[in-house]
Design an enzyme around this catalytic site. Structure first.
Site, PDB file in Angstrom:
ATOM      1  N   ASP A  60       0.821  -1.229   0.000  1.00 31.79           N
ATOM      2  CA  ASP A  60       0.000   0.000   0.000  1.00 31.79           C
ATOM      3  C   ASP A  60       0.843   1.263   0.000  1.00 31.79           C
ATOM      4  O   ASP A  60       0.463   2.275   0.601  1.00 31.79           O
ATOM      5  CB  ASP A  60      -0.956   0.027   1.206  1.00 31.79           C
ATOM      6  CG  ASP A  60      -1.840  -1.198   1.264  1.00 31.79           C
ATOM      7  OD1 ASP A  60      -2.258  -1.656   0.201  1.00 31.79           O
ATOM      8  OD2 ASP A  60      -2.094  -1.691   2.377  1.00 31.79           O
ATOM      9  N   LYS A  63       1.782   2.450  -4.951  1.00 28.14           N
ATOM     10  CA  LYS A  63       2.449   2.018  -6.182  1.00 28.14           C
ATOM     11  C   LYS A  63       1.590   2.239  -7.413  1.00 28.14           C
ATOM     12  O   LYS A  63       2.105   2.600  -8.463  1.00 28.14           O
ATOM     13  CB  LYS A  63       2.796   0.519  -6.090  1.00 28.14           C
ATOM     14  CG  LYS A  63       3.847   0.194  -5.052  1.00 28.14           C
ATOM     15  CD  LYS A  63       4.159  -1.278  -5.048  1.00 28.14           C
ATOM     16  CE  LYS A  63       3.032  -2.162  -4.591  1.00 28.14           C
ATOM     17  NZ  LYS A  63       2.602  -1.983  -3.196  1.00 28.14           N
ATOM     18  N   GLY A  87      -4.410  -4.466  -4.417  1.00 29.92           N
ATOM     19  CA  GLY A  87      -5.405  -3.480  -4.833  1.00 29.92           C
ATOM     20  C   GLY A  87      -4.682  -2.205  -5.194  1.00 29.92           C
ATOM     21  O   GLY A  87      -4.178  -1.508  -4.324  1.00 29.92           O
ATOM     22  N   HIS A  88      -4.561  -1.942  -6.497  1.00 26.43           N
ATOM     23  CA  HIS A  88      -3.871  -0.734  -6.931  1.00 26.43           C
ATOM     24  C   HIS A  88      -4.893   0.329  -7.299  1.00 26.43           C
ATOM     25  O   HIS A  88      -5.672   0.173  -8.224  1.00 26.43           O
ATOM     26  CB  HIS A  88      -2.964  -1.026  -8.128  1.00 26.43           C
ATOM     27  CG  HIS A  88      -1.752  -1.806  -7.748  1.00 26.43           C
ATOM     28  ND1 HIS A  88      -0.966  -2.476  -8.643  1.00 26.43           N
ATOM     29  CD2 HIS A  88      -1.190  -2.025  -6.539  1.00 26.43           C
ATOM     30  CE1 HIS A  88       0.025  -3.073  -8.002  1.00 26.43           C
ATOM     31  NE2 HIS A  88      -0.097  -2.809  -6.722  1.00 26.43           N
ATOM     32  N   GLN A 268       2.065  -5.772  -3.339  1.00 30.63           N
ATOM     33  CA  GLN A 268       2.447  -5.821  -1.916  1.00 30.63           C
ATOM     34  C   GLN A 268       3.796  -5.089  -1.724  1.00 30.63           C
ATOM     35  O   GLN A 268       4.143  -4.263  -2.552  1.00 30.63           O
ATOM     36  CB  GLN A 268       2.505  -7.259  -1.393  1.00 30.63           C
ATOM     37  CG  GLN A 268       1.150  -7.957  -1.309  1.00 30.63           C
ATOM     38  CD  GLN A 268       0.722  -8.638  -2.584  1.00 30.63           C
ATOM     39  OE1 GLN A 268       1.514  -9.266  -3.254  1.00 30.63           O
ATOM     40  NE2 GLN A 268      -0.543  -8.534  -2.930  1.00 30.63           N
TER      41      GLN A 268
HETATM   42  P1  IMP Z   1      -2.476 -12.583   1.985  1.00 34.69           P
HETATM   43  O1  IMP Z   1      -1.581 -12.093   0.900  1.00 34.69           O
HETATM   44  O2  IMP Z   1      -3.927 -12.315   1.713  1.00 34.69           O
HETATM   45  O3  IMP Z   1      -2.194 -14.004   2.333  1.00 34.69           O
HETATM   46  O4  IMP Z   1      -2.158 -11.738   3.312  1.00 34.69           O
HETATM   47  C1  IMP Z   1      -0.918 -11.844   4.000  1.00 34.69           C
HETATM   48  C2  IMP Z   1      -0.507 -10.503   4.577  1.00 34.69           C
HETATM   49  O5  IMP Z   1      -0.198  -9.618   3.496  1.00 34.69           O
HETATM   50  C3  IMP Z   1      -1.606  -9.807   5.371  1.00 34.69           C
HETATM   51  O6  IMP Z   1      -0.994  -9.062   6.415  1.00 34.69           O
HETATM   52  C4  IMP Z   1      -2.230  -8.865   4.377  1.00 34.69           C
HETATM   53  O7  IMP Z   1      -2.863  -7.775   5.004  1.00 34.69           O
HETATM   54  C5  IMP Z   1      -1.003  -8.458   3.592  1.00 34.69           C
HETATM   55  N1  IMP Z   1      -1.316  -8.050   2.212  1.00 34.69           N
HETATM   56  C6  IMP Z   1      -1.629  -8.821   1.165  1.00 34.69           C
HETATM   57  N2  IMP Z   1      -1.824  -8.091   0.074  1.00 34.69           N
HETATM   58  C7  IMP Z   1      -1.614  -6.831   0.417  1.00 34.69           C
HETATM   59  C8  IMP Z   1      -1.635  -5.601  -0.307  1.00 34.69           C
HETATM   60  O8  IMP Z   1      -1.881  -5.537  -1.511  1.00 34.69           O
HETATM   61  N3  IMP Z   1      -1.347  -4.484   0.420  1.00 34.69           N
HETATM   62  C9  IMP Z   1      -1.030  -4.529   1.730  1.00 34.69           C
HETATM   63  N4  IMP Z   1      -0.996  -5.643   2.444  1.00 34.69           N
HETATM   64  C10 IMP Z   1      -1.283  -6.794   1.802  1.00 34.69           C
END
Ligand code: IMP
Length: 471
Positions: A60, A63, A87-88, A268
């Site tokens: 977040d 990007k 989520g961009h 991420q």
């Molecule tokens: P997962 O990718 O859904 O398995 O989540 C694992 C960790 O990564 C969690 O703490 C999520 O909140 C974090 N996470 C996954 N995708 C994003 C993103 O696009 N932005 C920020 N945090 C993310």
């Protein structure tokens, strides 16, 4: 006579164009490590095309906005890892777009978008995203390619993810099934896009997987899944995606041969990387620069530049340590309507800028240029704190510890700098930023160790200050 001379001589259009061309080639190739200054075949000049864009914090970082700016100078935009957990957010002509699986290049005309082999795809969610963009008037056809090697996210992955989140040791995931899907990939039991393109093969493999996973779901006390329903909905989504499925490795290599510029859009952030992040509170892919190679099949020596994106402060969603977390700063940012997750809508945890983390991110990713986002979030914060080191059990640390408990016990060592106490939304030139804001961004870039190239002062495309030529 004089007329003829000007047609052929130094004044003629062809001569001027050739001279301009030579100058450009000279300028771009003067740094060539092979020393072929000004030569048209300079390998450095040819290879100045590919950029990896990486989040340097916990995701977040904003990007989407920077990718969108860099996309203007690229021909192809590629996603190499993650899934629809990303989520961009991009604001374009007053409309807000949130992209989850499709690269942000889709919003620009004439850009190819590729979903690489390293991404995990929920085909039903991808079809919904394609349809949503079409409804907003965005053209998709002939602009999207999906790797036939990309793994699929299936409903049992999502339910397993949800079930694990109900138990002790939760991660705070997005519950999109990302961890279990990558788990199947690593266990070599996953289904891929290529399976989905062969309905009989897909149905057979799916049936076996659903039988196996229903047993696990039953043991966890969760509802089992209907093979028929999943099979139907996935095959239907597969047919809709069929025109886009291809060998994207070959496509990217051919594009490079034709001199196309590629932007590798990271999802991420560095500290969510499965290897280098704050394990176990991470996602399940390589979010760092190396992931751009493994997730696309483009070799490391074809990568020319790594641009790192970091917020002017820190945020994190989900569980795990955020050493500089500060409840007052979070409250202030939430009151401004900022820092809510693009995918899940969750409130992001907020903290001060963490130079220990960003320096480490610079090291892992080999950051060449830095883009600082959300500087306007600190418009009315004074003084501003910057974490320059950690203290752990009386010891001074310059790098984050590997262990999650140790990281959670780290106390930040802060330095304070003055705020600027004014809105910077309208500023478009670096020299017009308040002196305190200039000082702050220079300071955090120096602590990080990369060249500052962009500063974002608002969500819209235009609300960006470009310091150096990017692209
Ligand atoms: P997962 O990718 O859904 O398995 O989540 C694992 C960790 O990564 C969690 O703490 C999520 O909140 C974090 N996470 C996954 N995708 C994003 C993103 O696009 N932005 C920020 N945090 C993310």
């Amino acid at each position: 006579m004089s007329k003829n001379k000007s047609k052929r001589g130094p004044g003629c259009a062809k001569f001027l164009a050739r001279r301009r061309c030579k100058r450009i080639i000279y300028r771009q190739s003067r740094l060539c490590p092979a020393g072929c200054i000004g030569k048209i075949f300079c390998p450095f000049l040819i290879s100045m095309a590919n950029t990896i864009l990486i989040g340097m914090q916990w995701g977040d970082e904003g990007k989407g906005k920077i990718i969108d700016v860099l996309t203007a100078k690229s021909d192809i935009v590629v996603r190499s890892q993650g899934g629809n957990n990303a989520g961009h957010t991009v604001f374009h002509r007053g409309v807000k777009y949130v992209l989850h699986l499709i690269p942000s290049g889709i919003l620009r005309r004439g850009k190819m978008c590729v979903i690489g082999n390293g991404v995990v795809i929920d085909p039903v969610a991808l079809v919904a995203e394609v349809d949503g963009l079409r409804q907003l008037g965005i053209k998709i056809d002939k602009k999207l390619l999906i790797s036939d090697c990309a793994h699929l996210v299936l409903p049992y992955h999502r339910i397993l993810d949800e079930q694990r989140e109900l138990r002790r040791g939760r991660i705070g995931t997005t519950k999109r099934g990302i961890g279990p899907a990558y788990g199947d990939k690593a266990a070599r039991t996953g289904l891929r896009m290529s399976d989905l393109m062969q309905p009989i093969v897909f149905s057979k493999k799916l049936q076996a997987k659903i039988i196996e996973n229903n047993r696990i779901l039953q043991a966890l006390g969760a509802k089992s899944i209907s093979f028929r329903e999943v099979n139907e909905s996935y095959l239907a989504a597969g047919e809709k995606l069929r025109p886009y499925v291809a060998n994207t490795v070959v496509y990217l290599h051919r594009a490079m041969e034709r001199g196309k510029k590629i932007l590798f859009e990271g999802a991420q952030g560095t500290f969510l990387d499965i290897d280098h992040g704050t394990y176990p509170y991470v996602t399940s892919s390589n979010t760092t620069a190396g992931g751009a190679c493994t997730g696309t099949g483009v070799p490391p020596h074809r990568m020319d530049r790594v641009v790192g994106v970091m917020k002017a402060y820190s945020t994190r969603v989900g569980d795990g340590a955020l050493p500089t977390e500060d409840a007052h700063l979070a409250q202030m940012l939430h009151n401004l309507g900022r820092e809510f997750g693009a995918t899940t809508g969750r409130k992001r945890r907020c903290g001060w800028f963490d130079a220990v983390a960003s320096r480490y991110a610079g090291m892992i990713n080999g950051i060449d240029e830095i883009a600082i986002t959300n500087l306007d979030g600190l418009d009315h914060v004074d003084p501003i704190r910057v974490c320059v080191a950690y203290r752990l059990y009386g010891k001074h640390l310059d790098v984050p510890p590997c262990d999650a408990t140790q990281l959670a016990n780290c106390e930040p060592v802060y330095e304070e700098v003055s705020g600027w106490n004014t809105s910077i939304h309208a500023v478009r030139k670096f020299s017009q930023l308040p002196a305190a804001a200039r000082k702050y961004v220079r300071y955090i870039s120096e602590l990080t160790g990369g060249k500052l190239s962009m500063v974002s002062v608002g969500p819209a495309r235009g609300e960006t200050i470009v310091l150096s030529r990017t692209g």
